[in-house]
Motif scaffolding. Structure first.
Motif, PDB file in Angstrom:
ATOM      1  N   ILE A 150       0.838  -1.202   0.000  1.00 37.83           N
ATOM      2  CA  ILE A 150       0.000   0.000   0.000  1.00 37.83           C
ATOM      3  C   ILE A 150       0.872   1.251   0.000  1.00 37.83           C
ATOM      4  CG2 ILE A 150      -1.648   1.335   1.381  1.00 37.83           C
ATOM      5  CD1 ILE A 150      -2.817  -1.376   2.314  1.00 37.83           C
ATOM      6  N   LEU A 151       1.920   1.240   0.805  1.00 37.26           N
ATOM      7  CA  LEU A 151       2.837   2.388   0.869  1.00 37.26           C
ATOM      8  C   LEU A 151       3.506   2.634  -0.478  1.00 37.26           C
ATOM      9  CD1 LEU A 151       4.819   2.211   4.247  1.00 37.26           C
ATOM     10  CD2 LEU A 151       3.528   4.169   3.359  1.00 37.26           C
ATOM     11  N   GLU A 152       3.919   1.559  -1.118  1.00 41.94           N
ATOM     12  CA  GLU A 152       4.677   1.720  -2.360  1.00 41.94           C
ATOM     13  C   GLU A 152       3.785   2.021  -3.561  1.00 41.94           C
ATOM     14  OE1 GLU A 152       7.504  -1.498  -2.657  1.00 41.94           O
ATOM     15  OE2 GLU A 152       8.511  -0.857  -0.806  1.00 41.94           O
ATOM     16  N   GLU A 153       2.472   1.848  -3.394  1.00 42.93           N
ATOM     17  CA  GLU A 153       1.544   2.382  -4.394  1.00 42.93           C
ATOM     18  C   GLU A 153       1.573   3.907  -4.348  1.00 42.93           C
ATOM     19  OE1 GLU A 153      -2.477   1.070  -4.012  1.00 42.93           O
ATOM     20  OE2 GLU A 153      -1.956  -1.050  -4.110  1.00 42.93           O
ATOM     21  N   LEU A 154       1.673   4.441  -3.145  1.00 39.76           N
ATOM     22  CA  LEU A 154       1.709   5.891  -2.949  1.00 39.76           C
ATOM     23  C   LEU A 154       3.062   6.470  -3.316  1.00 39.76           C
ATOM     24  CD1 LEU A 154       0.409   8.517  -1.662  1.00 39.76           C
ATOM     25  CD2 LEU A 154       1.538   7.793   0.465  1.00 39.76           C
ATOM     26  N   ALA A 155       4.114   5.864  -2.785  1.00 43.24           N
ATOM     27  CA  ALA A 155       5.471   6.395  -2.927  1.00 43.24           C
ATOM     28  C   ALA A 155       6.411   5.279  -3.370  1.00 43.24           C
ATOM     29  CB  ALA A 155       5.932   7.003  -1.605  1.00 43.24           C
ATOM     30  N   PRO A 156       6.460   4.988  -4.665  1.00 45.54           N
ATOM     31  CA  PRO A 156       7.336   3.915  -5.157  1.00 45.54           C
ATOM     32  C   PRO A 156       8.796   4.134  -4.757  1.00 45.54           C
ATOM     33  CG  PRO A 156       5.832   4.660  -6.885  1.00 45.54           C
ATOM     34  CD  PRO A 156       5.698   5.629  -5.756  1.00 45.54           C
ATOM     35  N   LYS A 157       9.471   3.046  -4.409  1.00 40.94           N
ATOM     36  CA  LYS A 157      10.864   3.146  -3.969  1.00 40.94           C
ATOM     37  C   LYS A 157      11.755   3.755  -5.049  1.00 40.94           C
ATOM     38  CE  LYS A 157      12.645  -0.367  -1.757  1.00 40.94           C
ATOM     39  NZ  LYS A 157      12.971  -1.771  -1.410  1.00 40.94           N
ATOM     40  N   GLU A 158      11.422   3.523  -6.315  1.00 41.84           N
ATOM     41  CA  GLU A 158      12.272   4.036  -7.384  1.00 41.84           C
ATOM     42  C   GLU A 158      12.236   5.565  -7.491  1.00 41.84           C
ATOM     43  OE1 GLU A 158       8.564   2.276  -9.527  1.00 41.84           O
ATOM     44  OE2 GLU A 158       9.828   1.806  -7.781  1.00 41.84           O
TER      45      GLU A 158
END
Length: 268
Positions: free
Chosen positions: A13-21
């Motif tokens: 869910i977090l990485e939908e918002l703020a992708p690590k890339e």
């Protein structure tokens, strides 16, 4: 029977918002302590992972800490449990508390830290201050305008009120009229020239150094430094986002904002 929630579910869910890339190359984001397969019932949101925050997490029986500033940033050469840094890791492992960092990838997204700060300061019609390769709405900082032209002094008072800070540092004549505002949460001294190039009257950012402030003064760019700690606005934002998304997915997880103060400075 409700399916057990695992850390990987929250990470997704977090990485939908703020992708690590989206994070800068020098940054260290993602899961730093723990396993993605660990179960999670309670999450603590914090700006920093200091020992007082870890103690709070233990007391509240938290399974996962989501922090803006990475716990592990510089390479670890030793874990000395006689020192705070070592004790933090020891306590986290002993109590099975995972740590996830969402840092510059949260700064640059549409709706991220600089947008939250801009909204608080009533800066409208914003665009990205420092563009990135990820799209027009992704990048460091924001630049926009106030609804009306006001004095630098009055804008400083607004910054203090809206960001709930006892003091700030300011560069520039206090009677100067300002309207176009650049905002960058955290440390933004590297983008003074960009703020000036894009026509800012005043630049709101933290960690301003003596010589960088002189450079801004020489180019007639007012600077307001409210400190780095104002990025704490991310806690409420992430809490709201995560509660909404986990409810939509029927994931039974509780989110709390840390109540511990991680601001190192005192103002006399």
């Amino acid at each position: 029977m409700q399916e057990m929630v695992r850390i990987r579910d929250i990470v997704a869910i977090l990485e939908e918002l703020a992708p690590k890339e989206y994070a800068y190359d020098w940054d260290n984001v993602g899961l730093q302590i723990g396993s993605s397969e660990d179960k999670v019932n309670k999450v603590l949101l914090t700006l920093d992972v200091l020992e007082n925050v870890v103690d709070e997490a233990i007391e509240k029986e938290v399974d996962l800490i989501i922090a803006h500033h990475p716990l592990l940033f510089k390479p670890l050469k030793q874990i000395d449990t006689g020192k705070s840094e070592g004790r933090i890791i020891e306590k986290l492992l002993k109590h099975k508390i995972a740590v996830y960092a969402v840092h510059t990838n949260l700064d640059v997204i549409d709706g991220g830290v600089s947008d939250i700060l801009s909204d608080r300061l009533e800066v409208i019609d914003t665009s990205v201050l420092v563009p990135s390769e990820h799209g027009d709405s992704i990048g460091a900082g924001r630049i926009g305008e106030l609804k009306e032209t006001i004095s630098l002094n009055d804008f400083c008072l607004r910054v203090k009120e809206k960001l709930e800070i006892p003091a700030l540092r300011v560069v520039g004549e206090l009677n100067k009229k300002v309207r176009k505002v650049a905002v960058l949460g955290g440390s933004g001294k590297d983008f003074i020239n960009q703020a000036k190039l894009m026509g800012a009257d005043v630049y709101v950012t933290g960690d301003m150094t003596f010589h960088d402030a002189q450079d801004a003064m020489a180019m007639d760019l007012a600077v307001i430094d409210p400190g780095h700690h104002v990025e704490k606005v991310m806690k409420a934002y992430l809490k709201s986002y995560l509660e909404k998304k986990t409810t939509e997915k029927s994931l039974n997880v509780t989110f709390e904002e840390s109540i511990k103060n991680t601001e190192p400075f005192q103002f006399l």
